[in-house]
Design a protein around this motif. Structure first.
Motif, short mmCIF file in Angstrom:
data_model
loop_
_atom_site.label_atom_id
_atom_site.label_comp_id
_atom_site.label_asym_id
_atom_site.label_seq_id
_atom_site.Cartn_x
_atom_site.Cartn_y
_atom_site.Cartn_z
N PRO A 83 76.38 13.79 48.51
CA PRO A 83 76.18 14.80 49.55
C PRO A 83 77.29 14.73 50.59
O PRO A 83 77.94 13.69 50.78
N LEU A 84 77.52 15.84 51.25
CA LEU A 84 78.48 15.84 52.36
C LEU A 84 77.86 15.13 53.56
O LEU A 84 76.65 15.00 53.68
N GLU A 88 80.18 17.25 58.32
CA GLU A 88 80.74 18.25 57.41
C GLU A 88 79.78 19.42 57.23
O GLU A 88 80.19 20.59 57.23
N LYS A 89 78.49 19.12 57.07
CA LYS A 89 77.50 20.18 56.91
C LYS A 89 77.42 21.06 58.15
O LYS A 89 77.32 22.29 58.06
N ARG A 90 77.46 20.43 59.33
CA ARG A 90 77.40 21.20 60.57
C ARG A 90 78.61 22.11 60.70
O ARG A 90 78.51 23.26 61.13
N GLY A 93 78.18 25.11 58.41
CA GLY A 93 77.18 26.03 58.94
C GLY A 93 77.69 26.82 60.13
O GLY A 93 77.52 28.04 60.20
N SER A 327 81.69 19.59 47.77
CA SER A 327 82.14 20.63 48.69
C SER A 327 81.86 22.02 48.13
O SER A 327 81.40 22.92 48.84
N ALA A 330 78.15 22.73 48.31
CA ALA A 330 77.68 22.95 49.69
C ALA A 330 78.07 24.33 50.19
O ALA A 330 77.25 25.04 50.78
N TYR A 334 75.51 27.49 51.32
CA TYR A 334 75.56 28.17 52.60
C TYR A 334 75.81 29.66 52.42
O TYR A 334 75.23 30.49 53.13
#
Length: 341
Positions: A83-84, A88-90, A93, A327, A330, A334
C-alpha cells in the motif's frame, strides 16, 4: 519453478538489480540477504535459475540479471501489492479532488502518476461507448443551427453543431430537450437509438425530423474513432531510470509511444486480464519497440467491476514493480471514486 529457496534467490536478484542497475553475483547475495544457505548453495541455485531461463549473464565474469521470464515469475509471486503511505494517499486525494472537469482530472492524474512512479504515465479517456448519458443540451445558435452537447456520467463533454432544415423554434427546442433527457438519462450511449424511436412518434413530422437529426448527431459522435484517446506524461523519465543500456535503445520506445494505436491495443488486451493490476513484460507487449519495457495498468471508472478505461505506467524492465503497481492501483481507485461522485 517450485523450489521456494530458488524463488527467494530470484527475488533477491531482481530487487538488487532494480536497486543498483548492476549484475548481481553470489557474493553480493550473501552479503545483502539473509538467505540461510551457504555461498556454494546460492551459486548452485543461480546456475539452476540460469539454466531455466530466469536469469542471464550479460557478459563473461559478470553477475546475473533477470530475464523477461524471471521478472514474470517475480511479479506473479508478489504476495500483495504494497500500500502507499498515508502522506502519498493524502497527496493523491487532494490533487485529484480539486479537479474541475474530466480533462482536468485526466491531466492531473497522468502528471501525478509520472511523479509517483518515475515512469511514463498513461491515462486512457473513458470510452463514449461504455459511458452512460447524463444529459443532452440543445442550444440554438443563429436562425438555422443547433448546438448539441453530450454530457456523460464520467464527466466527458462532446459537442456538435447541426444545420436545421428550417428556422429554429426555441419553444420546440425546449420541448425536445425535456423529452430527450427524460428518455435517455442514465442509459448507455449504445442504447439511445431504441430509446428515442417511440419518442419521435410523439412529435409532428417536422419536429420529429429535428429529433432524428439530434439522434443522428449523437450516433455519429459515438462512431468517431477519436473518442479513443490516451494522454502521456513523464516521457523524460525514460532517459533517467533505465540505465545506459536502456537509454541507448530509447528511440524505438519513443516511436512506439507516439503511436496511440499501439497503446490502445495494449490497453484493450490488458482490460481482459482478471487481475486488478495487469503487467506486460518485455516481449509480452508483442511490439518490437517495447521489448525493453514493462507496462503496468489498472482499470478505473466503474465501482461495479467493469472498468470504463485504464491508467498505467510504462518503464524499463528494471523497474520497481511493487511500487509502480501500488501507485497505478491507487490512482485508478481515486479516479473511480471521483468519477462516481
Amino acid at each position: 519453478m517450485s523450489d521456494d529457496r530458488r524463488l527467494d534467490v530470484l527475488r533477491a536478484i531482481v530487487e538488487d538489480y532494480v536497486s543498483t542497475g548492476e549484475p548481481v553475483g553470489s557474493r553480493a547475495l550473501v552479503e545483502r540477504h539473509n538467505l540461510g544457505v551457504s555461498p556454494a548453495t546460492i551459486r548452485n541455485d543461480m546456475a539452476a535459475l540460469e539454466e531455466g531461463g530466469y536469469i542471464a549473464q550479460p557478459h563473461t565474469s559478470a553477475g546475473r540479471v533477470p530475464t523477461d521470464k524471471g521478472y514474470r515469475v517475480f511479479v506473479d509471486r508478489l504476495a500483495t501489492v504494497k500500500p502507499l503511505s498515508a502522506p502519498e494517499k493524502r497527496a493523491i486525494g487532494q490533487l485529484l479532488e480539486d479537479a474541475v472537469d474530466l480533462d482536468d482530472v485526466v491531466d492531473r492524474s497522468v502528471r501525478l502518476l509520472a511523479q509517483l512512479t518515475h515512469q511514463v504515465a498513461v491515462v486512457q479517456y473513458p470510452s463514449l461507448r461504455r459511458s452512460a448519458l447524463r444529459h443532452i443540451e440543445l442550444v440554438p445558435v443563429g436562425a438555422r443551427h443547433l448546438l448539441v452537447v453530450l454530457i456523460t456520467d464520467t464527466g466527458r463533454v462532446e459537442q456538435r453543431t447541426l444545420e436545421t432544415p428550417g428556422d429554429v423554434d426555441e419553444l420546440v427546442v425546449v420541448r425536445l430537450r425535456a423529452a430527450v433527457n427524460a428518455h435517455v438519462a442514465g442509459r448507455r450511449l449504445a442504447e439511445l437509438g431504441d430509446a428515442v424511436e417511440d419518442l419521435a412518434a410523439a412529435f409532428g413530422p417536422q419536429d420529429g425530423a429535428l429529433l432524428r437529426q439530434v439522434v443522428d448527431v449523437v450516433a455519429e459522435t459515438l462512431a468517431q474513432e477519436s473518442e479513443e484517446r490516451v494522454v502521456l506524461a513523464g516521457t523524460a523519465n525514460l532517459a533517467r531510470g533505465g540505465g545506459q543500456d536502456f537509454v541507448r535503445t530509447i528511440g524505438p520506445v519513443l516511436e512506439a509511444l507516439e503511436e496511440q494505436v499501439v497503446l490502445l491495443r495494449l490497453l484493450s488486451e490488458m482490460a481482459e486480464d482478471a487481475a486488478s493490476v495487469s503487467v506486460r513484460i518485455g516481449r509480452e507487449t508483442q511490439h518490437d519497440g517495447l521489448v525493453e519495457t514493462s507496462f503496468v495498468t489498472s482499470g478505473y471508472g466503474d465501482e461495479g467491476g467493469a472498468s470504463l478505461a485504464r491508467v498505467g505506467a510504462i518503464g524499463p524492465l528494471r523497474m520497481d514493480y511493487p511500487g509502480t503497481m501500488a501507485s497505478v492501483r491507487a490512482v485508478a481507485r481515486y479516479l473511480t471514486r471521483i468519477l462516481a461522485g
